[in-house]
Design a protein around this motif. Structure first.
Motif, PDB file in Angstrom:
ATOM      1  N   LYS A 277      76.444  40.978  -2.177  1.00 20.99           N
ATOM      2  CA  LYS A 277      76.253  42.402  -1.929  1.00 20.99           C
ATOM      3  C   LYS A 277      75.140  42.929  -2.820  1.00 20.99           C
ATOM      4  CE  LYS A 277      80.386  44.177   0.226  1.00 20.99           C
ATOM      5  NZ  LYS A 277      81.398  45.251   0.236  1.00 20.99           N
ATOM      6  N   GLY A 278      74.208  43.675  -2.215  1.00 16.35           N
ATOM      7  CA  GLY A 278      73.064  44.168  -2.959  1.00 16.35           C
ATOM      8  C   GLY A 278      72.456  45.378  -2.301  1.00 16.35           C
ATOM      9  N   ALA A 279      71.135  45.481  -2.340  1.00 20.87           N
ATOM     10  CA  ALA A 279      70.451  46.659  -1.822  1.00 20.87           C
ATOM     11  C   ALA A 279      70.464  46.701  -0.305  1.00 20.87           C
ATOM     12  CB  ALA A 279      69.008  46.683  -2.329  1.00 20.87           C
ATOM     13  N   PHE A 280      70.285  45.534   0.345  1.00 25.89           N
ATOM     14  CA  PHE A 280      70.141  45.509   1.800  1.00 25.89           C
ATOM     15  C   PHE A 280      70.645  44.177   2.331  1.00 25.89           C
ATOM     16  CE2 PHE A 280      67.711  44.392   5.600  1.00 25.89           C
ATOM     17  CZ  PHE A 280      67.920  45.514   6.395  1.00 25.89           C
ATOM     18  N   ALA A 281      71.249  44.222   3.517  1.00 24.97           N
ATOM     19  CA  ALA A 281      71.698  42.987   4.167  1.00 24.97           C
ATOM     20  C   ALA A 281      71.568  43.128   5.679  1.00 24.97           C
ATOM     21  CB  ALA A 281      73.143  42.672   3.791  1.00 24.97           C
ATOM     22  N   PHE A 282      71.263  42.005   6.336  1.00 26.69           N
ATOM     23  CA  PHE A 282      71.157  41.986   7.798  1.00 26.69           C
ATOM     24  C   PHE A 282      71.752  40.678   8.304  1.00 26.69           C
ATOM     25  CE2 PHE A 282      68.859  40.411  11.532  1.00 26.69           C
ATOM     26  CZ  PHE A 282      69.127  41.421  12.440  1.00 26.69           C
ATOM     27  N   PHE A 283      72.599  40.792   9.333  1.00 29.30           N
ATOM     28  CA  PHE A 283      73.200  39.616   9.950  1.00 29.30           C
ATOM     29  C   PHE A 283      73.058  39.720  11.471  1.00 29.30           C
ATOM     30  CE2 PHE A 283      75.396  40.368   5.990  1.00 29.30           C
ATOM     31  CZ  PHE A 283      75.535  39.112   5.414  1.00 29.30           C
ATOM     32  N   ALA A 284      72.772  38.610  12.113  1.00 28.07           N
ATOM     33  CA  ALA A 284      72.714  38.574  13.571  1.00 28.07           C
ATOM     34  C   ALA A 284      72.939  37.139  14.023  1.00 28.07           C
ATOM     35  CB  ALA A 284      71.372  39.099  14.085  1.00 28.07           C
ATOM     36  N   ASN A 285      73.017  36.958  15.327  1.00 29.84           N
ATOM     37  CA  ASN A 285      73.166  35.631  15.902  1.00 29.84           C
ATOM     38  C   ASN A 285      72.439  35.652  17.234  1.00 29.84           C
ATOM     39  OD1 ASN A 285      74.452  33.673  17.852  1.00 29.84           O
ATOM     40  ND2 ASN A 285      75.558  33.074  16.017  1.00 29.84           N
ATOM     41  N   PHE A 286      71.437  34.792  17.404  1.00 32.44           N
ATOM     42  CA  PHE A 286      70.757  34.818  18.692  1.00 32.44           C
ATOM     43  C   PHE A 286      70.299  33.439  19.157  1.00 32.44           C
ATOM     44  CE2 PHE A 286      67.103  35.679  15.853  1.00 32.44           C
ATOM     45  CZ  PHE A 286      66.145  34.812  16.363  1.00 32.44           C
ATOM     46  N   ASP A 287      70.111  33.360  20.461  1.00 29.92           N
ATOM     47  CA  ASP A 287      69.637  32.156  21.128  1.00 29.92           C
ATOM     48  C   ASP A 287      68.112  32.247  21.203  1.00 29.92           C
ATOM     49  OD1 ASP A 287      68.746  30.370  23.194  1.00 29.92           O
ATOM     50  OD2 ASP A 287      70.787  30.254  23.958  1.00 29.92           O
ATOM     51  N   GLY A 288      67.426  31.465  20.395  1.00 33.21           N
ATOM     52  CA  GLY A 288      65.973  31.553  20.311  1.00 33.21           C
ATOM     53  C   GLY A 288      65.287  31.236  21.626  1.00 33.21           C
ATOM     54  N   LYS A 289      65.816  30.294  22.390  1.00 27.20           N
ATOM     55  CA  LYS A 289      65.208  29.919  23.673  1.00 27.20           C
ATOM     56  C   LYS A 289      65.252  31.099  24.641  1.00 27.20           C
ATOM     57  CE  LYS A 289      65.426  26.341  27.272  1.00 27.20           C
ATOM     58  NZ  LYS A 289      65.532  27.216  28.441  1.00 27.20           N
ATOM     59  N   LYS A 290      66.408  31.739  24.739  1.00 26.94           N
ATOM     60  CA  LYS A 290      66.538  32.887  25.638  1.00 26.94           C
ATOM     61  C   LYS A 290      65.670  34.052  25.183  1.00 26.94           C
ATOM     62  CE  LYS A 290      71.174  31.979  27.464  1.00 26.94           C
ATOM     63  NZ  LYS A 290      72.571  32.497  27.574  1.00 26.94           N
ATOM     64  N   LEU A 291      65.583  34.251  23.860  1.00 26.17           N
ATOM     65  CA  LEU A 291      64.764  35.341  23.339  1.00 26.17           C
ATOM     66  C   LEU A 291      63.282  35.086  23.646  1.00 26.17           C
ATOM     67  CD1 LEU A 291      64.479  37.961  21.796  1.00 26.17           C
ATOM     68  CD2 LEU A 291      64.454  36.649  19.659  1.00 26.17           C
ATOM     69  N   TYR A 292      62.851  33.844  23.482  1.00 30.37           N
ATOM     70  CA  TYR A 292      61.464  33.522  23.800  1.00 30.37           C
ATOM     71  C   TYR A 292      61.180  33.778  25.279  1.00 30.37           C
ATOM     72  CZ  TYR A 292      57.236  30.974  24.849  1.00 30.37           C
ATOM     73  OH  TYR A 292      55.977  30.654  25.305  1.00 30.37           O
ATOM     74  N   GLU A 293      62.058  33.318  26.152  1.00 26.28           N
ATOM     75  CA  GLU A 293      61.854  33.496  27.591  1.00 26.28           C
ATOM     76  C   GLU A 293      61.808  34.968  27.965  1.00 26.28           C
ATOM     77  OE1 GLU A 293      65.110  31.284  29.163  1.00 26.28           O
ATOM     78  OE2 GLU A 293      64.089  29.332  29.025  1.00 26.28           O
ATOM     79  N   TYR A 294      62.639  35.764  27.319  1.00 26.10           N
ATOM     80  CA  TYR A 294      62.663  37.195  27.587  1.00 26.10           C
ATOM     81  C   TYR A 294      61.349  37.852  27.156  1.00 26.10           C
ATOM     82  CZ  TYR A 294      64.100  42.098  27.292  1.00 26.10           C
ATOM     83  OH  TYR A 294      64.172  43.464  27.439  1.00 26.10           O
ATOM     84  N   LEU A 295      60.891  37.541  25.948  1.00 22.71           N
ATOM     85  CA  LEU A 295      59.649  38.124  25.440  1.00 22.71           C
ATOM     86  C   LEU A 295      58.441  37.647  26.235  1.00 22.71           C
ATOM     87  CD1 LEU A 295      60.315  37.823  21.592  1.00 22.71           C
ATOM     88  CD2 LEU A 295      60.536  39.865  23.021  1.00 22.71           C
ATOM     89  N   ASP A 296      58.482  36.379  26.650  1.00 16.96           N
ATOM     90  CA  ASP A 296      57.384  35.846  27.450  1.00 16.96           C
ATOM     91  C   ASP A 296      57.328  36.522  28.814  1.00 16.96           C
ATOM     92  OD1 ASP A 296      55.208  34.124  27.929  1.00 16.96           O
ATOM     93  OD2 ASP A 296      56.507  32.709  28.998  1.00 16.96           O
ATOM     94  N   LYS A 297      58.491  36.753  29.407  1.00 12.45           N
ATOM     95  CA  LYS A 297      58.575  37.443  30.704  1.00 12.45           C
ATOM     96  C   LYS A 297      58.008  38.858  30.600  1.00 12.45           C
ATOM     97  CE  LYS A 297      61.995  38.936  34.145  1.00 12.45           C
ATOM     98  NZ  LYS A 297      63.452  38.967  34.470  1.00 12.45           N
TER      99      LYS A 297
END
Length: 468
Positions: A277-297
């Motif tokens: 625990k500190g000043a800032f934290a970020f957590f996520a979970n994602f499928d890089g392949k799907k994210l790439y395809e989405y951004l490419d589209k």
């Protein structure tokens, strides 16, 4: 003179709010256009939570200020009467007050009348004090104006104020057709049933024409008229919460939301134990392949000028499949302690970093270990288990948290204004969290330093200082 009168009107309304009874539902939806943005105020709940009604000293000072601002004896007499019996203002604040605005920037306010004769007396007293004309009548609707653009009109049930002509307003009172009004809006019904004391409905159709290229960036087949946002503010001792919900009414929007959600899984917590625990934290979970395809589209890489690097970008994105965890701690030695972990299939990200000339050194360690690409900055050592971490992140699609006091130190590295802003918030707020609560909902939480006081008490204290 006019500014003085407006202040007196606000003061009178505040006095009525303080002493009013509980809130109910509203019957005034037919006055609100279906494409307008709407703010709903549950005034009674606000003043109950703020405890203004119990603060005799604050009420006494408020009333003294009101009488000091009143010019006519009639206004002073009315103030005393309303203090003794708030219902004499003629406004029923057991019902919500609605403020709405359309795409042209015109704003209206709607509320419920308790007694139209008392309300007329209030307006006439204020008129004699300057700022408004005396109450008149047209086609059974009573009204007054400020002699310029603003009109307040009312009948037995409703008062309506806006920058409109009396003819236009009378037409609204006389017309019982609810088509194209909030009376036939499911979104508005949802707004009225929410429990917050400040609620906002934004039909995204209001943005039509505001941004020239907005339509070309919409999902295929999606239209702004089929999307709305509801925001709902609640609070309790030691905490304030702002819920934000996306309301999709077409298959195109629902498909787009699902497509977006499919790119993000639920945080498994693989690296939770390594984020102190500190000043800032970020957590996520994602499928890089799907994210790439989405951004490419969406031609994101092309528009950013990265067409030549697409193969490399694709390789990096496709190596990511799982949790991402970032933690930023306190400043030590001129830089913050920070650590980043990315669930990776291989060390493609590390290889790319090395190709650009990066290499592990004192104060910055990075590499690939146990299925994770990691970077540790400052005195942080990678894969060191934390004593206290962010358990609320597990199971979310994303989770963001910050400690306001520690963030003010980080903000100081940006500029003094950012630091001062963070410190001002930090006077009362200890930490903030932002996370998803469902596929279409997110929630912003402010945790207060005083765990025994409702945050609205601070807000009302600030409001009162503006008048006393």
């Amino acid at each position: 003179m006019k500014q003085r009168k407006i202040n007196l009107m606000y003061l009178l309304l505040i006095a009525v709010f303080v002493l009013s009874s509980c809130a109910k539902s509203s019957k005034n939806a037919k006055f609100i256009p279906a494409d307008a943005a709407v703010v709903s105020l549950d005034v009674k709940q606000m003043f109950e939570k703020s405890k203004m009604g119990d603060n005799e000293e604050a009420k006494k000072k408020l009333l003294e200020t009101m009488e000091g601002n009143a010019k006519s004896q009639e206004a002073k007499d009315l103030i005393k009467k309303i203090v003794e019996d708030p219902a004499k203002a003629g406004v029923d604040l057991r019902e919500p007050i609605y403020i709405f605005g359309n795409s042209e920037g015109k704003v209206g306010v709607i509320g419920t009348i308790l007694d139209k004769d008392d309300f007329a007396q209030l307006l006439n007293a204020l008129a004699k004090d300057g700022g408004f004309e005396a109450v008149k009548e047209k086609d059974g609707i009573q009204y007054c104006t400020d002699g310029n653009k603003y009109t307040i009109a009312f009948d037995d049930a409703t008062f309506y104020g806006s920058e409109s002509t009396i003819d236009d307003i009378v037409a609204k009172f006389k017309n019982d057709d609810t088509q194209n009004t909030m009376a036939e809006s499911e979104d508005f019904t949802k707004l009225t049933t929410a429990q917050g004391y400040i609620k906002v409905l934004i039909p995204m159709a209001i943005a039509e024409g505001q941004i020239s290229d907005i339509k070309k960036n919409l999902p295929e087949g999606a239209e702004l008229k089929d999307l709305s946002i509801i925001m709902n503010l609640t609070s309790d001792k030691g905490v304030a919460k702002l819920g934000i919900e996306c309301l999709a009414k077409s298959d195109a929007w629902k498909k787009s939301i699902k497509e977006g959600n499919d790119m993000f899984g639920k945080v498994s917590g693989d690296y939770l134990k390594y984020i102190e625990k500190g000043a800032f934290a970020f957590f996520a979970n994602f499928d890089g392949k799907k994210l790439y395809e989405y951004l490419d589209k969406k031609e994101v890489f092309k528009n950013a000028g990265f067409d030549a690097q697409k193969d490399m970008i694709k390789k990096v994105f496709e190596s990511i499949n799982g949790d991402i965890a970032l933690g930023v701690g306190e400043f030590k030695g001129g830089m913050p302690n920070a650590a980043l972990y990315i669930k990776s299939k291989d060390q493609s990200i590390v290889d790319l970093a090395k190709e650009t000339g990066m290499k592990p050194e004192k104060g910055m360690d990075f590499g690939f270990k146990d299925g994770a690409t990691y970077i540790a900055v400052g005195e942080s050592a990678a894969f060191t288990e934390a004593k206290e971490t962010y358990q609320n992140a597990k199971g979310r699609r994303f989770y963001v948290a910050c400690d306001i006091d520690l963030m003010s130190n980080l903000a100081g590295m940006v500029n003094n204004m950012a630091s001062e802003g963070a410190k001002a918030v930090g006077e009362h707020v200890s930490s903030a969290e932002l996370y998803d609560t469902s596929d279409t909902n997110v929630e912003l939480v402010l945790n207060m330093k005083d765990k025994e006081k409702d945050p609205l008490e601070y807000f009302m204290q600030l409001l009162m200082k503006q008048f006393m």
